[in-house]
Design a protein around this motif. Structure first.
Motif, short mmCIF file in Angstrom:
data_model
loop_
_atom_site.label_atom_id
_atom_site.label_comp_id
_atom_site.label_asym_id
_atom_site.label_seq_id
_atom_site.Cartn_x
_atom_site.Cartn_y
_atom_site.Cartn_z
N ILE A 25 0.87 -1.18 0.00
CA ILE A 25 0.00 0.00 0.00
C ILE A 25 0.91 1.23 0.00
N VAL A 26 0.61 2.17 -0.89
CA VAL A 26 1.36 3.42 -0.95
C VAL A 26 0.35 4.55 -0.81
N SER A 47 -4.59 -0.09 -15.57
CA SER A 47 -3.87 -0.91 -16.55
C SER A 47 -2.75 -1.72 -15.91
N GLN A 48 -2.24 -1.25 -14.78
CA GLN A 48 -1.17 -1.96 -14.06
C GLN A 48 -1.72 -2.94 -13.03
N GLY A 49 -3.05 -2.98 -12.87
CA GLY A 49 -3.65 -3.88 -11.90
C GLY A 49 -3.59 -3.35 -10.47
N VAL A 50 -3.56 -2.04 -10.33
CA VAL A 50 -3.46 -1.39 -9.02
C VAL A 50 -4.82 -0.79 -8.67
N TYR A 51 -5.26 -1.02 -7.43
CA TYR A 51 -6.50 -0.44 -6.91
C TYR A 51 -6.14 0.94 -6.36
N LEU A 52 -6.71 1.98 -6.94
CA LEU A 52 -6.39 3.35 -6.55
C LEU A 52 -7.67 4.02 -6.09
N ARG A 53 -7.63 4.63 -4.91
CA ARG A 53 -8.87 5.19 -4.36
C ARG A 53 -8.56 6.35 -3.43
N ILE A 81 -4.48 9.75 -1.34
CA ILE A 81 -4.93 8.77 -2.32
C ILE A 81 -4.19 7.47 -1.99
N TYR A 82 -4.93 6.37 -1.97
CA TYR A 82 -4.40 5.08 -1.56
C TYR A 82 -4.19 4.21 -2.79
N SER A 83 -3.01 3.67 -2.92
CA SER A 83 -2.65 2.78 -4.02
C SER A 83 -2.38 1.40 -3.42
N ILE A 84 -3.18 0.42 -3.80
CA ILE A 84 -3.11 -0.92 -3.21
C ILE A 84 -2.90 -1.92 -4.34
N SER A 85 -1.90 -2.82 -4.15
CA SER A 85 -1.65 -3.80 -5.22
C SER A 85 -1.25 -5.15 -4.66
N ASP A 86 -1.60 -6.19 -5.43
CA ASP A 86 -1.19 -7.55 -5.11
C ASP A 86 0.27 -7.76 -5.51
#
Length: 174
Positions: A25-26, A47-53, A81-86
């Motif tokens: 999480i960034v 497009s990168q598969g990142v959940y951004l909210r 803004i929260y950037s969440i990725s697998d």
């Protein structure tokens, strides 16, 4: 108009589901960024598969409560803004790349595998090549000895062919 209690519960559940499978999480402050720039950031993240909210910090704190990302709750202050990725590096890479072109997006920190990251840590994480690039590099290293061996065999065959006529040609000449 704010969210009612049911809407807040839905948002927390949605974010909690993303956090449950996430590696990274960034968080970044987005104050002063135009909507069109945020739309480009969201499209790139998708497009990168990142959940951004963009979330209310209290809802984000509830979503990370009891997870490996709980230590990040202390740095959830301000418009974030929260950037969440697998993927371990995708979230950091999306935010870091966008912050290079837009100085109003300020990286505040992040969390990777339960360890809080400062701005330098997020930048270092973003500089790691993606999984696909690392796999390609590994395959290149593994393939190098085989291709080298094939080149040596081809060179030996070429040398033997120069010194004498090929066996089929020698038989035809007799």
């Amino acid at each position: 108009m704010g969210l009612n209690l049911n809407d807040k519960k839905v948002v927390v559940e949605e974010v909690s589901a993303k956090v449950a499978t996430a590696q990274t999480i960034v968080v970044a402050e987005y104050r002063g960024i135009q909507v069109s720039a945020l739309t480009k950031l969201r499209a790139n993240a998708r497009s990168q598969g990142v959940y951004l909210r963009v979330l209310k910090n209290t809802l984000a704190r509830r979503a990370v409560e009891g997870t490996q990302f709980a230590p990040l709750a202390d740095s959830m202050v301000g418009p974030l803004i929260y950037s969440i990725s697998d993927d371990a590096v995708a979230a950091a890479k999306v935010i870091s790349d966008f912050s290079k072109t837009n100085d109003k997006l300020v990286v505040k920190g992040g969390n990777y595998a339960g360890k809080n990251l400062d701005v330098a840590g997020v930048t270092a994480l973003a500089s790691i090549p993606s999984r696909e690039v690392l796999i390609a590099q590994l395959l290149g290293v593994m393939q190098a000895p085989v291709s080298g061996f094939a080149r040596v065999l081809a060179a030996i065959a070429a040398q033997k062919g120069e010194g004498s006529a090929a066996p089929a040609e020698a038989a035809a000449a007799e």
